[in-house]
Design a protein around this motif. Structure first.
Motif, PDB file in Angstrom:
ATOM      1  N   ARG A  22       5.457 -14.191   3.941  1.00 52.31           N
ATOM      2  CA  ARG A  22       4.949 -13.369   5.430  1.00 52.31           C
ATOM      3  C   ARG A  22       6.654 -14.898   6.612  1.00 52.31           C
ATOM      4  O   ARG A  22       5.998 -15.964   6.470  1.00 52.31           O
ATOM      5  CB  ARG A  22       3.850 -13.870   5.655  1.00 52.31           C
ATOM      6  N   ALA A  24      14.787  -4.407  10.395  1.00 53.88           N
ATOM      7  CA  ALA A  24      13.644  -3.834  10.486  1.00 53.88           C
ATOM      8  C   ALA A  24      13.881  -4.523  11.882  1.00 53.88           C
ATOM      9  O   ALA A  24      14.471  -5.549  12.368  1.00 53.88           O
ATOM     10  CB  ALA A  24      12.105  -4.684   9.831  1.00 53.88           C
ATOM     11  N   ILE A  54      11.041  -3.735  15.944  1.00 54.59           N
ATOM     12  CA  ILE A  54      10.209  -3.494  16.728  1.00 54.59           C
ATOM     13  C   ILE A  54      10.373  -3.545  18.174  1.00 54.59           C
ATOM     14  O   ILE A  54      10.493  -4.235  18.846  1.00 54.59           O
ATOM     15  CB  ILE A  54       8.700  -4.392  16.343  1.00 54.59           C
ATOM     16  N   THR A  71       8.297   0.795  15.651  1.00 52.78           N
ATOM     17  CA  THR A  71       8.658   0.011  14.624  1.00 52.78           C
ATOM     18  C   THR A  71      10.143   0.816  13.823  1.00 52.78           C
ATOM     19  O   THR A  71       9.734   2.057  13.548  1.00 52.78           O
ATOM     20  CB  THR A  71       7.639  -0.013  13.514  1.00 52.78           C
ATOM     21  N   TYR A  99      12.880   0.418  10.680  1.00 50.01           N
ATOM     22  CA  TYR A  99      13.483   0.324   9.399  1.00 50.01           C
ATOM     23  C   TYR A  99      14.240   0.777   8.895  1.00 50.01           C
ATOM     24  O   TYR A  99      14.832   1.973   8.483  1.00 50.01           O
ATOM     25  CB  TYR A  99      11.793  -0.305   8.392  1.00 50.01           C
ATOM     26  N   LYS A 109      11.842   0.205   3.589  1.00 45.30           N
ATOM     27  CA  LYS A 109      10.952   1.130   4.129  1.00 45.30           C
ATOM     28  C   LYS A 109       9.618   1.023   2.925  1.00 45.30           C
ATOM     29  O   LYS A 109       9.308   1.662   2.228  1.00 45.30           O
ATOM     30  CB  LYS A 109      11.144   2.276   4.380  1.00 45.30           C
ATOM     31  N   ARG A 158       8.085  -1.171   1.983  1.00 44.24           N
ATOM     32  CA  ARG A 158       7.079  -3.050   1.719  1.00 44.24           C
ATOM     33  C   ARG A 158       6.805  -3.862   2.538  1.00 44.24           C
ATOM     34  O   ARG A 158       6.426  -4.274   2.250  1.00 44.24           O
ATOM     35  CB  ARG A 158       8.249  -2.982   0.204  1.00 44.24           C
ATOM     36  N   THR A 162       6.788  -4.621   6.625  1.00 45.52           N
ATOM     37  CA  THR A 162       6.087  -4.186   8.295  1.00 45.52           C
ATOM     38  C   THR A 162       6.702  -5.501   9.075  1.00 45.52           C
ATOM     39  O   THR A 162       6.407  -6.583   9.000  1.00 45.52           O
ATOM     40  CB  THR A 162       4.562  -3.998   7.763  1.00 45.52           C
ATOM     41  N   SER A 180       5.866  -6.841  12.954  1.00 50.70           N
ATOM     42  CA  SER A 180       4.624  -6.985  13.843  1.00 50.70           C
ATOM     43  C   SER A 180       5.546  -7.848  14.349  1.00 50.70           C
ATOM     44  O   SER A 180       6.046  -8.840  14.681  1.00 50.70           O
ATOM     45  CB  SER A 180       3.686  -6.949  13.168  1.00 50.70           C
ATOM     46  N   GLN A 225       6.548  -8.776   7.446  1.00 48.27           N
ATOM     47  CA  GLN A 225       5.628  -9.056   6.412  1.00 48.27           C
ATOM     48  C   GLN A 225       6.942  -8.649   5.138  1.00 48.27           C
ATOM     49  O   GLN A 225       6.497  -6.929   5.256  1.00 48.27           O
ATOM     50  CB  GLN A 225       3.612  -8.290   6.381  1.00 48.27           C
ATOM     51  N   THR A 226       6.743  -9.457   3.787  1.00 45.53           N
ATOM     52  CA  THR A 226       7.489  -8.562   2.651  1.00 45.53           C
ATOM     53  C   THR A 226       6.757  -9.106   1.262  1.00 45.53           C
ATOM     54  O   THR A 226       6.055  -9.816   1.558  1.00 45.53           O
ATOM     55  CB  THR A 226       8.526  -9.278   2.691  1.00 45.53           C
TER      56      THR A 226
END
Length: 128
Positions: A19, A51, A53, A60, A62, A67, A69, A71, A73, A84-85
């Motif tokens: 993360r 990525a 946001i 969001t 990617y 994509k 995998r 996220t 935020s 978050q990977t």
């Protein structure tokens, strides 16, 4: 002047997770009015979009390679954006940079020239 400080990188085995965090500061700067993004660069390669946001957090974006995998935020109360990977692969190895989009209240693009402020980066190394 905006300062961006990334953290959370490291060495992980393939299939693992990390993360990443990016804390923003500076004046005058209203974090919640800027879209934020993550890029990465491996030595000898071009910097690539990972990525992004939107300033509101409502949208969001990617790269196809991450994509499903990764996220992205954000926490506007903490002036921090996260990545978050999960299910990391050796080809994810790179220095990861966070960036501030160049214009307020705008949806981001993947073009690196449109991003105005960059952090120093955090190294992510994925072993096979």
């Amino acid at each position: 002047q905006v300062q961006l400080v990334e953290s959370g990188g490291g060495l992980v085995q393939a299939g693992g997770s990390l993360r990443l965090s990016c804390a923003a500061s500076g004046r005058p700067f209203t974090f919640s009015s800027y879209s934020m993004g993550w890029f990465r660069q491996d030595p000898g390669k071009e910097r690539e979009f990972v990525a992004a946001i939107s300033w509101s957090g409502g949208r969001t974006y990617y790269a196809d390679s991450v994509k499903g995998r990764f996220t992205i935020s954000r926490d506007n109360a903490k002036n921090t954006v996260y990545l978050q990977t999960n299910s990391l692969k050796p080809e994810d190895t790179a220095v990861y940079y966070c960036a501030t989009y160049g214009s307020r209240w705008r949806e981001p693009t993947q073009v690196s020239d449109a991003w105005s402020d960059w952090g120093q980066g955090t190294q992510v190394t994925v072993s096979s």
